[in-house]
Design an enzyme around this catalytic site. Structure first.
Site, short mmCIF file in Angstrom:
data_model
loop_
_atom_site.label_atom_id
_atom_site.label_comp_id
_atom_site.label_asym_id
_atom_site.label_seq_id
_atom_site.Cartn_x
_atom_site.Cartn_y
_atom_site.Cartn_z
N ASP A 86 4.71 25.40 34.44
CA ASP A 86 3.89 24.90 35.54
C ASP A 86 4.34 23.48 35.88
O ASP A 86 5.50 23.15 35.71
CB ASP A 86 2.40 24.98 35.19
CG ASP A 86 2.00 24.09 34.02
OD1 ASP A 86 2.87 23.75 33.18
OD2 ASP A 86 0.81 23.73 33.91
N GLY A 107 1.03 18.92 28.05
CA GLY A 107 -0.42 18.83 28.16
C GLY A 107 -1.07 18.96 26.80
O GLY A 107 -0.46 19.47 25.84
N GLU A 137 6.64 26.99 27.67
CA GLU A 137 5.34 27.63 27.82
C GLU A 137 5.28 29.09 27.37
O GLU A 137 4.23 29.54 26.89
CB GLU A 137 4.88 27.53 29.29
CG GLU A 137 4.43 26.15 29.71
CD GLU A 137 5.56 25.19 30.02
OE1 GLU A 137 5.29 24.01 30.29
OE2 GLU A 137 6.74 25.62 29.99
N GLY A 175 4.07 19.31 30.54
CA GLY A 175 3.47 18.31 31.39
C GLY A 175 4.23 17.00 31.43
O GLY A 175 4.15 16.25 32.41
#
Length: 355
Positions: free
Chosen positions: A151, A71, A143, A120
């Protein structure tokens, strides 16, 4: 759906024969995902799911560095500092829905996981039905190094690896190559990068299974299989502190290096990550795990570590984050538990939608 007229668009869409192509198009940012890209991908899947002319979807990344580095965390940093994170939570809502959609897409979804595939980028590729890695692939969920928690369905994928390999990858944020990605179930087939153009072109008319059979070959051997003994023994512990202690005590140099890597990450993120993985094991579906991850992500941006971690890694680039709290022992059970609390009036609700 025809070729995008604007080559500067963040996502390029075109058809070649019976294949619809999604190309992530931010090469200078290693195709880091933003909200506009998620929406464009979702729109493309809507159109191609309904189209009798498209029977296969192919995901690639522009540039020579990788499919997707994750992301757009700089924009998350700026959003949290300026606006409290509302735009980031809205992005995650749509991103996680896209991840679930990819996993349930009724046509073959072929992801070319060449080069860097992180965060992501894993979410838009590793949930696909046909996942291709090359000798250039470097796949990671990094992360914890920015004060965040895996995630995009990452905790779902990592709890389905053999033994405790997923716990190792989640806590350390280590990247794996093709052989280890296949071992961990993050990919399905190996195709040498020099053959990707031929592989992709063949998808225009031939069935995916035929193309895979023609081009896939044995992957180079990975590293994790030989490390399973200490990984499984150390990471099955019930706390991060005990995992670190076991790693140091194992006598294996690689285990000691893993311990030191873990201790460089956000203590809060480490403890929440371990809890998220253990909880994900007991959840039955990807949708349930994504619902949990949405709660965790929305809670994470209200704590200081994520903004600080992104600052240190990509804003100031001093690689010297100051975590708060700074030690694992100071992260309380209550600190962890608040990440899993239901969000009144703001649940993702994916599992409910499948019920």
């Amino acid at each position: 759906m025809t070729t995008a007229a604007n080559e500067e668009a963040p996502v390029l869409l075109h058809a070649e024969g019976r294949a619809g192509h999604i190309t992530l198009n931010r090469p200078r940012a290693i195709n880091a995902l933003n909200h506009a890209m998620v929406r464009l991908m979702d729109d493309a899947l809507t159109a191609w799911e309904r189209s009798d002319d498209i029977r296969t979807v192919v995901l690639t990344g522009n540039g020579d560095r990788g499919l997707c580095a994750g992301g757009d965390i700089r924009s998350i940093h700026d959003d949290v500092r300026a606006g409290g994170g509302a735009a980031s939570v809205a992005f995650w809502r749509d991103e996680y829905r896209l991840n679930a959609r990819i996993a349930r897409f009724p046509k073959p979804y072929v992801a070319l996981m060449d080069g860097i595939v992180m965060g992501g980028g894993v979410g838009v590729s590793a949930h696909g039905s046909v996942r291709i890695v090359t000798e250039r692939s470097r796949i990671a969920m990094p992360e914890t190094g920015i004060g965040f928690v895996p995630d995009v369905g990452g905790t779902y994928l990592l709890t389905r690896t053999p033994g405790e390999l997923g716990t190792h990858l989640a806590l350390t944020g280590s990247a794996v190559g093709a052989g280890d990605a296949l071992l961990c179930g993050l990919a399905d087939h190996y195709v040498p990068s020099e053959r990707l153009p031929e592989f992709t072109a063949a998808l225009a008319e031939a069935d995916v299974s035929e193309v895979v059979a023609r081009y896939a070959t044995a992957a180079p051997e990975g590293e994790l299989a030989a490390q399973r003994q200490w990984i499984d023994a150390c990471y099955r512990a019930d706390s991060v502190e005990e995992i670190v202690e076991r790693l140091y005590d194992s006598g294996d140099r690689a285990a000691k290096e893993a311990a030191e890597t873990i201790l460089s990450k956000s203590p809060t993120a480490l403890k929440v990550t371990l809890a998220a993985l253990r909880r994900a094991r007991d959840l039955g579906s990807l949708e349930e795990v994504l619902d949990q991850e949405y709660r965790v992500s929305a809670a994470a941006i209200t704590a200081p570590d994520m903004v600080e971690g992104i600052r240190a890694q990509v804003v100031d680039k001093d690689r010297d984050p100051h975590w708060f709290p700074a030690e694992l022992t100071r992260v309380t059970d209550a600190d962890v538990a608040r990440h899993f609390a239901p969000r009144e009036g703001d649940e993702l609700g994916l599992a409910r939608g499948r019920g």
